[in-house]
Scaffold this active site. Structure first.
Site, PDB file in Angstrom:
ATOM      1  N   ASP A 130       0.846  -1.187   0.000  1.00  0.00           N
ATOM      2  CA  ASP A 130       0.000   0.000   0.000  1.00  0.00           C
ATOM      3  C   ASP A 130       0.884   1.240   0.000  1.00  0.00           C
ATOM      4  OD1 ASP A 130      -2.283   1.536  -0.001  1.00  0.00           O
ATOM      5  OD2 ASP A 130      -3.130   0.657   1.826  1.00  0.00           O
ATOM      6  N   GLY A 131       0.272   2.390  -0.194  1.00  0.00           N
ATOM      7  CA  GLY A 131       0.967   3.658  -0.084  1.00  0.00           C
ATOM      8  C   GLY A 131       0.601   4.334   1.225  1.00  0.00           C
ATOM      9  N   GLU A 161      -8.370  -0.604   3.638  1.00  0.00           N
ATOM     10  CA  GLU A 161      -6.907  -0.693   3.623  1.00  0.00           C
ATOM     11  C   GLU A 161      -6.377  -1.270   4.934  1.00  0.00           C
ATOM     12  OE1 GLU A 161      -5.742   2.959   0.570  1.00  0.00           O
ATOM     13  OE2 GLU A 161      -5.936   3.353   2.713  1.00  0.00           O
ATOM     14  N   LYS A 221      -3.078   7.615   6.577  1.00  0.00           N
ATOM     15  CA  LYS A 221      -3.607   7.118   5.317  1.00  0.00           C
ATOM     16  C   LYS A 221      -5.066   7.566   5.194  1.00  0.00           C
ATOM     17  CE  LYS A 221      -2.921   2.865   4.235  1.00  0.00           C
ATOM     18  NZ  LYS A 221      -2.733   3.310   2.824  1.00  0.00           N
ATOM     19  N   ASP A 270      -0.065   8.639   2.967  1.00  0.00           N
ATOM     20  CA  ASP A 270      -0.047  10.086   2.773  1.00  0.00           C
ATOM     21  C   ASP A 270       1.077  10.740   3.562  1.00  0.00           C
ATOM     22  OD1 ASP A 270      -2.423  10.090   1.115  1.00  0.00           O
ATOM     23  OD2 ASP A 270      -3.522   9.641   2.944  1.00  0.00           O
ATOM     24  N   GLY A 272      -7.385   8.893  -0.173  1.00  0.00           N
ATOM     25  CA  GLY A 272      -8.272   8.440  -1.239  1.00  0.00           C
ATOM     26  C   GLY A 272      -9.604   7.920  -0.739  1.00  0.00           C
ATOM     27  N   LYS A 309       6.490  12.085   0.994  1.00  0.00           N
ATOM     28  CA  LYS A 309       5.567  11.619   2.030  1.00  0.00           C
ATOM     29  C   LYS A 309       6.242  11.470   3.397  1.00  0.00           C
ATOM     30  CE  LYS A 309       2.427  11.433  -1.092  1.00  0.00           C
ATOM     31  NZ  LYS A 309       1.735  10.211  -1.483  1.00  0.00           N
TER      32      LYS A 309
END
Length: 236
Positions: free
Chosen positions: A85-86, A107, A98, A88, A101, A125
């Site tokens: 995952d990414g 998630e 996170k 923020d 989005g 980030k």
């Protein structure tokens, strides 16, 4: 000098971690979108076989299917070998914000279900403390959401209902999101430094509010963090 952006560097590196036969969880967001594309190319080249993918958002599902990946339900596999995952924001202790989005609840479930959790971000980030550049998303049920809003105000923030145009933004689970600016205490803050909320205490306070389904404060859910830079990738 590489023609790749930091985000492209880290997406390619993250995709290389995936092995054939894995049950893979994928989060959401632009970096995950690039990872999906890279995985699809590996599948087409025959480098990856028998890959089953669980996705954390409808957006990611659309991307994954378009890339030729096999998407399955989490309830059918229960435990994942790896989740990617990414984020923020990521602080020096790998704590994260996170939910930019809007897929934070799913998630978290996908990350929780995985034996190993890999976070892929570009260097923009990285922050000295959480809340430096992002408000904390708090996902609330639509029924009585203003009750949760009032409780959040009592914690010292100014919640803003996230919108999609003129209408409230609605998550894949049918909930609203309140974006709440919080300054989180920096890890190992020096005496006399400006203090914010302790992340663990804030986590408990948010979960005690009726109607709060989840929030974007992710603590202890990053086993590895890959950071994309102009000249390649490093591990945090």
């Amino acid at each position: 000098m590489s023609d790749l952006t930091p985000k492209q560097h880290v997406a390619l590196a993250a995709a290389q971690v995936v092995r054939s036969g894995m049950r893979l969880g994928l989060g959401s967001g632009s970096t995950v979108g690039l990872i999906v594309e890279a995985l699809g190319e590996r599948v087409q080249r025959g480098e990856l076989r028998d890959l089953r993918v669980v996705v954390a958002s409808r957006w990611t599902e659309t991307k994954a299917l378009a890339a030729g990946l096999t998407v399955v339900e989490l309830n059918d596999v229960v435990q994942l070998d790896l989740a990617i995952d990414g984020a923020d924001e990521v602080d020096p202790q790998r704590a994260m914000i996170k939910g930019g989005g809007g897929a934070l609840l799913r998630e978290r479930i996908v990350l929780y279900a995985a034996r190993e959790r890999l976070i892929a971000v570009d260097e923009s980030k990285l922050v000295p403390h959480l809340g430096a550049s992002w408000a904390l998303p708090v996902e609330v049920v639509q029924f009585g959401w203003r009750v949760a809003e009032a409780a959040l105000r009592a914690l010292g923030t100014t919640p803003q209902l996230r919108r999609d145009g003129m209408q409230p933004f609605v998550t894949d689970e049918g909930n609203y999101i309140l974006d709440c600016p919080f300054r989180l205490r920096a890890p190992q803050a020096q005496p006399g430094a400006a203090q914010g909320h302790d992340p663990h205490e804030l986590d408990r306070a948010l979960r005690a509010i009726p109607g709060v389904m989840d929030h974007g404060l992710f603590l202890g859910l990053a086993d590895r963090v890959l950071v994309g830079q102009a000249d390649g990738v490093r591990e945090l």
